[in-house]
Design a protein around this motif. Structure first.
Motif, short mmCIF file in Angstrom:
data_model
loop_
_atom_site.label_atom_id
_atom_site.label_comp_id
_atom_site.label_asym_id
_atom_site.label_seq_id
_atom_site.Cartn_x
_atom_site.Cartn_y
_atom_site.Cartn_z
N GLU A 38 0.81 -1.22 0.00
CA GLU A 38 0.00 0.00 0.00
C GLU A 38 0.85 1.27 0.00
OE1 GLU A 38 -1.05 1.20 4.50
OE2 GLU A 38 -2.15 -0.56 3.77
N ASP A 39 2.14 1.14 0.29
CA ASP A 39 3.02 2.32 0.38
C ASP A 39 3.63 2.71 -0.97
OD1 ASP A 39 2.60 2.42 3.13
OD2 ASP A 39 4.19 0.96 3.50
N ASN A 40 3.29 1.98 -2.02
CA ASN A 40 3.93 2.18 -3.32
C ASN A 40 3.08 3.08 -4.21
OD1 ASN A 40 5.23 1.95 -5.81
ND2 ASN A 40 5.82 -0.18 -5.44
N THR A 41 3.35 4.37 -4.17
CA THR A 41 2.62 5.34 -4.98
C THR A 41 2.76 5.07 -6.46
OG1 THR A 41 3.06 7.00 -3.27
CG2 THR A 41 2.28 7.81 -5.38
N GLU A 42 3.99 4.77 -6.88
CA GLU A 42 4.27 4.55 -8.29
C GLU A 42 3.51 3.35 -8.84
OE1 GLU A 42 6.56 4.98 -5.93
OE2 GLU A 42 7.19 7.03 -6.46
N GLN A 43 3.36 2.30 -8.02
CA GLN A 43 2.65 1.12 -8.50
C GLN A 43 1.17 1.41 -8.69
OE1 GLN A 43 4.25 -1.88 -9.32
NE2 GLN A 43 2.29 -2.09 -10.37
N THR B 246 -3.54 6.67 1.81
CA THR B 246 -2.79 5.51 1.32
C THR B 246 -2.03 5.84 0.03
OG1 THR B 246 -4.47 4.06 2.27
CG2 THR B 246 -2.96 3.08 0.67
N PRO B 247 -0.71 5.72 0.01
CA PRO B 247 0.08 6.11 -1.17
C PRO B 247 -0.34 5.39 -2.45
CG PRO B 247 1.52 5.89 0.73
CD PRO B 247 0.17 5.38 1.17
N TYR B 248 -0.58 4.08 -2.38
CA TYR B 248 -0.98 3.33 -3.59
C TYR B 248 -2.24 3.95 -4.19
CZ TYR B 248 -2.72 -0.44 -6.56
OH TYR B 248 -3.19 -1.16 -7.63
N VAL B 249 -3.21 4.26 -3.34
CA VAL B 249 -4.49 4.81 -3.82
C VAL B 249 -4.31 6.22 -4.36
CG1 VAL B 249 -6.85 5.40 -3.15
CG2 VAL B 249 -5.78 3.34 -2.23
N LEU B 250 -3.47 7.02 -3.71
CA LEU B 250 -3.22 8.38 -4.19
C LEU B 250 -2.49 8.36 -5.54
CD1 LEU B 250 -2.22 10.22 -0.89
CD2 LEU B 250 -4.43 10.22 -2.07
N GLY B 251 -1.59 7.39 -5.73
CA GLY B 251 -0.93 7.25 -7.03
C GLY B 251 -1.93 6.92 -8.12
N ALA B 252 -2.86 6.00 -7.80
CA ALA B 252 -3.91 5.64 -8.75
C ALA B 252 -4.81 6.84 -9.05
CB ALA B 252 -4.73 4.48 -8.20
N LEU B 253 -5.11 7.61 -8.01
CA LEU B 253 -5.96 8.79 -8.15
C LEU B 253 -5.35 9.80 -9.13
CD1 LEU B 253 -8.16 10.86 -7.38
CD2 LEU B 253 -6.83 11.37 -5.32
N HIS B 254 -4.09 10.13 -8.94
CA HIS B 254 -3.45 11.13 -9.79
C HIS B 254 -3.36 10.66 -11.24
CE1 HIS B 254 -2.59 13.98 -6.64
NE2 HIS B 254 -2.01 13.04 -5.89
N ALA B 255 -3.10 9.38 -11.44
CA ALA B 255 -3.03 8.85 -12.80
C ALA B 255 -4.39 8.88 -13.48
CB ALA B 255 -2.47 7.42 -12.78
N ALA B 256 -5.45 8.55 -12.70
CA ALA B 256 -6.81 8.55 -13.25
C ALA B 256 -7.25 9.97 -13.61
CB ALA B 256 -7.78 7.92 -12.26
N ARG B 257 -6.92 10.92 -12.74
CA ARG B 257 -7.29 12.31 -13.02
C ARG B 257 -6.54 12.84 -14.23
NH1 ARG B 257 -9.59 16.57 -8.98
NH2 ARG B 257 -10.23 17.15 -11.07
N ALA B 258 -5.29 12.47 -14.36
CA ALA B 258 -4.49 12.92 -15.50
C ALA B 258 -5.05 12.40 -16.81
CB ALA B 258 -3.04 12.47 -15.33
N ALA B 259 -5.68 11.23 -16.76
CA ALA B 259 -6.27 10.63 -17.97
C ALA B 259 -7.65 11.19 -18.27
CB ALA B 259 -6.33 9.11 -17.81
#
Length: 311
Positions: free
Chosen positions: A110-115, A140-153
């Protein structure tokens, strides 16, 4: 300290309780979950209304989370196929640590933002996709990483968290704060925080499916009969909706591969299964609209004389 992590001042001698008292206290604490979800009913409705046109345009439901939150997201998506015939490829669950994390806790995933960002990017999200991001902490870093990628798309992002004013809620296009407070057992968000997430996800996805005409009245008429139990259910649902006997309903269902919607329209309009399917297609799968619409007086649309149904 996050609300969900703050030790509770209640039941500080929980470990000394008799079993009957212990179970009653744990059950009673769950009422807070219902109240937390009820308090944000308007936000959930907003999320449904925002998601609907995207899903109607062919978008996917994508769930992203870690631990209990991620597993609840996977569960919600998986159940949409048998309940509403929603295709698996349009309900995708992303879980920190991968599929194995569904069954085994993967420490540190869960700590892997990049993943989180990479897992979203792998799906090549589009503007019509709807991404539900779930994290009790909201950090949660994993979820925040997913969030930023989804918003960017350009996808619609809906965040669910159990702590107010956290990054997930503040950054998602629609933030749904499930303020369940501290847990009876400090930090164990699989308790009422998890219950609130389950209720919110159930409410969102079910309301969305109702809006997509997967329900007629309060009957799940787009059920996918993937087992004997559900096959029997298609018959009982058709009987209930039409008032026809079991033999008649089963015969019509067999003609349309046990598609309850088609069987209902065929029986109620006294038209062929083929014509019922066409009528449903014209009305975007809306049974009520198909039943209330006018149909051409064309002989080929009706059952043969030896298949006429009794009133």
């Amino acid at each position: 300290m996050l609300n969900t992590e703050t030790p509770s001042s209640l039941h500080t001698a929980l470990d000394t309780y008799p079993t009957a008292t212990l179970t009653a206290v744990l059950i009673d604490d769950q009422y807070h979950a219902v109240r937390a979800v009820r308090a944000v009913a308007a936000r959930i409705a907003q999320a449904v209304d925002a998601a609907l046109p995207r899903i109607q345009a062919g978008g996917r439901l994508i769930y992203a989370g870690a631990g209990t939150s991620g597993r609840l997201g996977v569960l919600d998506g998986v159940e949409l196929l048998p309940t509403f015939s929603w295709p698996n490829e349009r309900a995708i669950g992303l879980l920190a640590g991968g599929q194995q994390a569904m069954f085994i806790a993967i420490e540190g995933a869960e700590d892997n933002t990049e993943q989180g960002a990479a897992d979203i990017a792998h799906l090549q999200p589009q503007a019509d996709d709807v991404v539900l991001l779930i994290a009790a902490s909201g950090t949660t870093p994993y979820v925040l990483g997913a969030l930023h990628a989804a918003r960017a798309a350009g996808a619609l992002t809906i965040g669910l968290a159990n702590n107010p004013a956290t990054p997930l809620l503040l950054t998602a296009e629609i933030g749904i704060g499930l303020d369940t407070g501290n847990e009876l057992i400090s930090g164990s968000t699989r308790l009422k925080a998890g219950t609130a997430q389950k209720i919110a996800l159930n409410t969102f996805s079910t309301a969305l499916m109702v809006k997509l005409h997967k329900v007629y009245g309060n009957l799940m008429v787009d059920v996918k009969p993937t087992n004997v139990k559900l096959l029997r259910r298609t018959v009982s649902l058709t009987m209930h909706a039409t008032g026809h006997d079991e033999k008649t309903c089963r015969r019509i269902l067999e003609e349309c591969d046990f598609h309850v919607k088609t069987a209902i329209v065929a029986l109620q309009r006294r038209i062929s299964v083929s014509a019922a399917g066409q009528l449903l297609e014209q009305h975007r799968g809306d049974v009520r609209s198909a039943l209330e619409s006018a149909i051409p007086d064309a002989p080929h649309m009706y059952h043969r004389a030896d298949e006429k149904l009794s009133p």
